[in-house]
Design a protein around this motif. Sequence first.
Motif, PDB file in Angstrom:
ATOM      1  N   UNK A 125       7.000  79.823   8.065  1.00 50.90           N
ATOM      2  CA  UNK A 125       7.387  78.861   7.024  1.00 50.90           C
ATOM      3  C   UNK A 125       8.660  79.325   6.316  1.00 50.90           C
ATOM      4  N   UNK A 126       8.721  80.614   5.988  1.00 47.89           N
ATOM      5  CA  UNK A 126       9.887  81.156   5.278  1.00 47.89           C
ATOM      6  C   UNK A 126      11.148  81.059   6.124  1.00 47.89           C
ATOM      7  N   UNK A 127      11.020  81.351   7.423  1.00 47.99           N
ATOM      8  CA  UNK A 127      12.188  81.268   8.308  1.00 47.99           C
ATOM      9  C   UNK A 127      12.759  79.856   8.340  1.00 47.99           C
ATOM     10  N   UNK A 128      11.881  78.866   8.450  1.00 50.53           N
ATOM     11  CA  UNK A 128      12.362  77.479   8.496  1.00 50.53           C
ATOM     12  C   UNK A 128      13.112  77.135   7.211  1.00 50.53           C
ATOM     13  N   UNK A 129      12.544  77.495   6.069  1.00 52.13           N
ATOM     14  CA  UNK A 129      13.193  77.193   4.788  1.00 52.13           C
ATOM     15  C   UNK A 129      14.543  77.890   4.686  1.00 52.13           C
ATOM     16  N   UNK A 130      14.575  79.187   5.028  1.00 45.71           N
ATOM     17  CA  UNK A 130      15.822  79.951   4.901  1.00 45.71           C
ATOM     18  C   UNK A 130      16.923  79.397   5.802  1.00 45.71           C
ATOM     19  N   UNK A 131      16.605  79.166   7.065  1.00 42.43           N
ATOM     20  CA  UNK A 131      17.650  78.746   8.007  1.00 42.43           C
ATOM     21  C   UNK A 131      18.088  77.310   7.776  1.00 42.43           C
ATOM     22  N   UNK A 132      17.165  76.447   7.390  1.00 45.04           N
ATOM     23  CA  UNK A 132      17.569  75.072   7.094  1.00 45.04           C
ATOM     24  C   UNK A 132      18.485  75.026   5.863  1.00 45.04           C
ATOM     25  N   UNK A 133      18.159  75.842   4.851  1.00 47.70           N
ATOM     26  CA  UNK A 133      19.029  75.906   3.673  1.00 47.70           C
ATOM     27  C   UNK A 133      20.394  76.474   4.044  1.00 47.70           C
ATOM     28  N   UNK A 134      20.404  77.464   4.926  1.00 46.90           N
ATOM     29  CA  UNK A 134      21.676  78.069   5.338  1.00 46.90           C
ATOM     30  C   UNK A 134      22.525  77.067   6.117  1.00 46.90           C
ATOM     31  N   UNK A 135      21.901  76.312   7.010  1.00 38.76           N
ATOM     32  CA  UNK A 135      22.642  75.292   7.755  1.00 38.76           C
ATOM     33  C   UNK A 135      23.275  74.299   6.796  1.00 38.76           C
ATOM     34  N   UNK A 136      22.534  73.863   5.814  1.00 40.21           N
ATOM     35  CA  UNK A 136      23.030  72.863   4.861  1.00 40.21           C
ATOM     36  C   UNK A 136      24.143  73.439   3.984  1.00 40.21           C
ATOM     37  N   UNK A 137      23.905  74.620   3.406  1.00 41.79           N
ATOM     38  CA  UNK A 137      24.885  75.195   2.482  1.00 41.79           C
ATOM     39  C   UNK A 137      26.165  75.614   3.201  1.00 41.79           C
ATOM     40  N   UNK A 167      24.829  79.896  14.066  1.00 44.64           N
ATOM     41  CA  UNK A 167      23.740  80.866  14.243  1.00 44.64           C
ATOM     42  C   UNK A 167      22.501  80.435  13.460  1.00 44.64           C
ATOM     43  N   UNK A 168      22.717  79.898  12.244  1.00 43.11           N
ATOM     44  CA  UNK A 168      21.588  79.426  11.441  1.00 43.11           C
ATOM     45  C   UNK A 168      20.908  78.233  12.105  1.00 43.11           C
ATOM     46  N   UNK A 169      21.697  77.360  12.733  1.00 44.18           N
ATOM     47  CA  UNK A 169      21.122  76.222  13.441  1.00 44.18           C
ATOM     48  C   UNK A 169      20.275  76.695  14.611  1.00 44.18           C
ATOM     49  N   UNK A 170      20.794  77.668  15.352  1.00 43.32           N
ATOM     50  CA  UNK A 170      20.031  78.229  16.480  1.00 43.32           C
ATOM     51  C   UNK A 170      18.751  78.883  15.977  1.00 43.32           C
ATOM     52  N   UNK A 171      18.857  79.640  14.890  1.00 46.39           N
ATOM     53  CA  UNK A 171      17.679  80.315  14.330  1.00 46.39           C
ATOM     54  C   UNK A 171      16.659  79.302  13.814  1.00 46.39           C
ATOM     55  N   UNK A 172      17.148  78.216  13.210  1.00 44.84           N
ATOM     56  CA  UNK A 172      16.222  77.186  12.736  1.00 44.84           C
ATOM     57  C   UNK A 172      15.488  76.547  13.910  1.00 44.84           C
ATOM     58  N   UNK A 173      16.218  76.302  14.993  1.00 47.24           N
ATOM     59  CA  UNK A 173      15.596  75.753  16.214  1.00 47.24           C
ATOM     60  C   UNK A 173      14.525  76.708  16.731  1.00 47.24           C
ATOM     61  N   UNK A 174      14.819  78.004  16.720  1.00 50.45           N
ATOM     62  CA  UNK A 174      13.830  78.994  17.136  1.00 50.45           C
ATOM     63  C   UNK A 174      12.650  79.027  16.171  1.00 50.45           C
ATOM     64  N   UNK A 175      12.939  78.982  14.870  1.00 54.35           N
ATOM     65  CA  UNK A 175      11.876  79.053  13.862  1.00 54.35           C
ATOM     66  C   UNK A 175      10.918  77.880  13.970  1.00 54.35           C
TER      67      UNK A 175
END
Length: 506
Positions: free
Chosen positions: A418-430, A489-497
Amino acid sequence: MSPLVNRPNGARLHRLLSSAIVSSLLLILPACSIPQLRRASPAAARPESFHGTTNLEGEATTAEDSNEFDSLENSAHMGWYEFFEDPMLAGLIDQAIVGNQELRILAQEIQIANNEVQARSGEYLPFVTFGAGAGIEKPGQYTREGAVEDQLEVRPGQAFPEPLPDFLVATNLRWELDIWRKLRNAKDAACLRYLGTRDGQNYVVTRMVAEVAENYYELLALDNQLATLDTTIELQQKSLETAKAMKEQARGTELAVQRFQAEVHKNESEKLIIQQQIVEAENRINFLLGRYPQRVDRTNVEYIDLNLHALSIGVPSQLLQNRSDIRQAERELGAAGLDIKVARARFYPSLALNAGVGYRAFDAKYLFSTPESLIYNVAGDLVAPLINKKAIKADYRSANAKQIQVVYNYQRTVLNAFTEVINYMAKVDNYGKSIEIKKQQLASLEGSVDSATKLFQNARGEYLDVLLSQRDMMESKMILIETKQEQLAATVKAYQALGGGGTLGG
């Protein structure tokens, strides 16, 4: 009826009651000494949504907006071919699936787990063995065996041969009746762990897909940084030529020439560093692909405008289905619960049947004579632990402690997902918003470089304005490329998360 008739029935009833009492004690007494199980602390309640955000565009979907969570769109359901939309990257991932050594090691772990299932499956079935043997024996005359044999005859007038041969052909059976499901629970636990290893393999695939993609986009970023340095050096070379011409015309100084020359040398030095970083990035990809160092083919694209497939994250409940590491932790949790049942069954009696049938004779010509040489036996063993059960209690407590560990590991895995999804989605947006602002900054700096260069060429501006403008523009472009790399990289990580890319079929 007379008492003489009733007495045998009464004795038989007494024996039956005694047997029932003994059997009841064997079943009840062990249960009285079984330690109490300890329980893990409950986990915090799982949120019903990811703060209401489901995609990069900022459109919101909350639990109230949909009655069917599983019907929500989720990027985890996309294969990597569809998500990345880059044939060269997809080709690299395909090669990694085939050549990656970690996946090959995991394939053997899966085979080992499958073998364990096969072994456990055989334990609650009868064990049948077949054997044959031959031997010879000569007891001493002044021993009990020798004295007895002197008095025995095979048939009237025919004594046993001396020394005495012994020939045997027999089949033996041993079967532990699984009356408490101890053996079947052990087999079911092995099955769950086998399925868990497959989930673990899928999780490694998601991680490997993400690593290949991250390094691939880092490689594209380094290519663009190298191209930026080449463009900047070209501009600075022109400014250097201008400074030299102005010096010859007595309109400039040697200081301007030296400053431009120093800036050119600095950027040429930076190029060598980036070239080394390219070599290392290529070899990180080669290592993941299981091949020796070589050039990595990649797409020549406008890096800043490169965008991956839009992300849709659905709701947290979908993580339980899409994340392979969560499924593996869940299977480990089920296996740990079965391990406790197996350990508990050791407190109760075990029932085993032993039987054998075969032929035995002192002469080979009599070996298969029936029924004279036929031998057989049938026996049943009912065994229950009564005294000194410390080892059984220790195993039971250890199984309980391991189960609690697995519970906490499952809770941590869900929380981490859950934390990974929140972190990476926020990073992609910001980072996406930051890129748009940096583009505006870069456009302004490009205009300032053009203005400063024209003023300098017309002797209406200082060389320092040109040099600083060029330096600021180059640094802004390099930072923009780095920010874009972080966003990708954040988009890739979000896809993985989210659990995407976790199947061997893409």
